[in-house]
Scaffold this motif. Structure first.
Motif, PDB file in Angstrom:
ATOM      1  N   THR A  10      -2.414   8.600  11.403  1.00  0.00           N
ATOM      2  CA  THR A  10      -2.017   7.245  11.050  1.00  0.00           C
ATOM      3  C   THR A  10      -1.652   7.256   9.558  1.00  0.00           C
ATOM      4  O   THR A  10      -1.880   8.264   8.877  1.00  0.00           O
ATOM      5  CB  THR A  10      -3.160   6.241  11.285  1.00  0.00           C
ATOM      6  OG1 THR A  10      -4.180   6.468  10.310  1.00  0.00           O
ATOM      7  CG2 THR A  10      -3.725   6.350  12.694  1.00  0.00           C
ATOM      8  N   ASN A  12      -3.309   6.142   7.323  1.00  0.00           N
ATOM      9  CA  ASN A  12      -4.565   6.362   6.597  1.00  0.00           C
ATOM     10  C   ASN A  12      -5.114   7.773   6.758  1.00  0.00           C
ATOM     11  O   ASN A  12      -6.186   8.072   6.254  1.00  0.00           O
ATOM     12  CB  ASN A  12      -5.613   5.350   7.047  1.00  0.00           C
ATOM     13  CG  ASN A  12      -5.230   3.945   6.678  1.00  0.00           C
ATOM     14  OD1 ASN A  12      -4.636   3.716   5.636  1.00  0.00           O
ATOM     15  ND2 ASN A  12      -5.535   2.993   7.542  1.00  0.00           N
ATOM     16  N   GLY A  13      -4.417   8.627   7.507  1.00  0.00           N
ATOM     17  CA  GLY A  13      -4.862  10.005   7.678  1.00  0.00           C
ATOM     18  C   GLY A  13      -5.108  10.359   9.131  1.00  0.00           C
ATOM     19  O   GLY A  13      -4.820   9.588  10.046  1.00  0.00           O
TER      20      GLY A  13
END
Length: 135
Positions: A10, A12-13
């Motif tokens: 995502t 975010n990682g």
């Protein structure tokens, strides 16, 4: 048995990663797609749904939003806006999201405002609750 790598990413990682996937099942815009080691290179658009991953004969479930999957003979990379493993889903929060989405849909029907966005929020909430059953 041959295995392949899977990485679900995502903005975010990484949310889920393994080097030992025996089978990866994706919900694509064209239907369900099963991937095993040696699969032909493919890029597939994904719809809201569950990614099922078999590792050591155990199935793991990850709820994902729309995105894309890059498939290679040795691995799969899934790029989505949001993803949650089944055991990380907060059921109370998902039920609240479902309730809010249903309210927005009713309001949007009356007001004619952004029905598509409310409908996608409803599908995401339902998907999270469905995947949470596999804790």
């Amino acid at each position: 048995m041959n295995t392949l790598a899977l990485n679900i990413v995502t903005p975010n990682g990484s949310v889920y990663s393994t080097e030992q996937a025996e089978l990866v099942v994706l919900q694509t815009e064209g239907g369900e797609m099963g991937i095993m080691a040696g699969h032909i290179p493919t890029v597939a658009p994904l719809k809201i749904g569950a990614v099922r991953v078999t590792v050591d004969k155990k199935v793991h479930y990850i709820a994902v939003t729309e995105g894309f999957a890059e498939i290679r003979a040795t691995g799969v990379t899934v790029l989505v806006q949001a993803a949650e493993q089944s055991d990380a889903i907060n059921i109370d929060r998902a039920q609240e999201s479902l309730r809010r989405a249903q309210e927005r849909l009713e309001h949007d029907k009356k007001e004619g405002v952004d029905y598509h966005r409310a409908e996608r929020a409803l599908h995401r909430a339902i998907n999270r609750l469905d995947v949470a059953k596999y804790r």
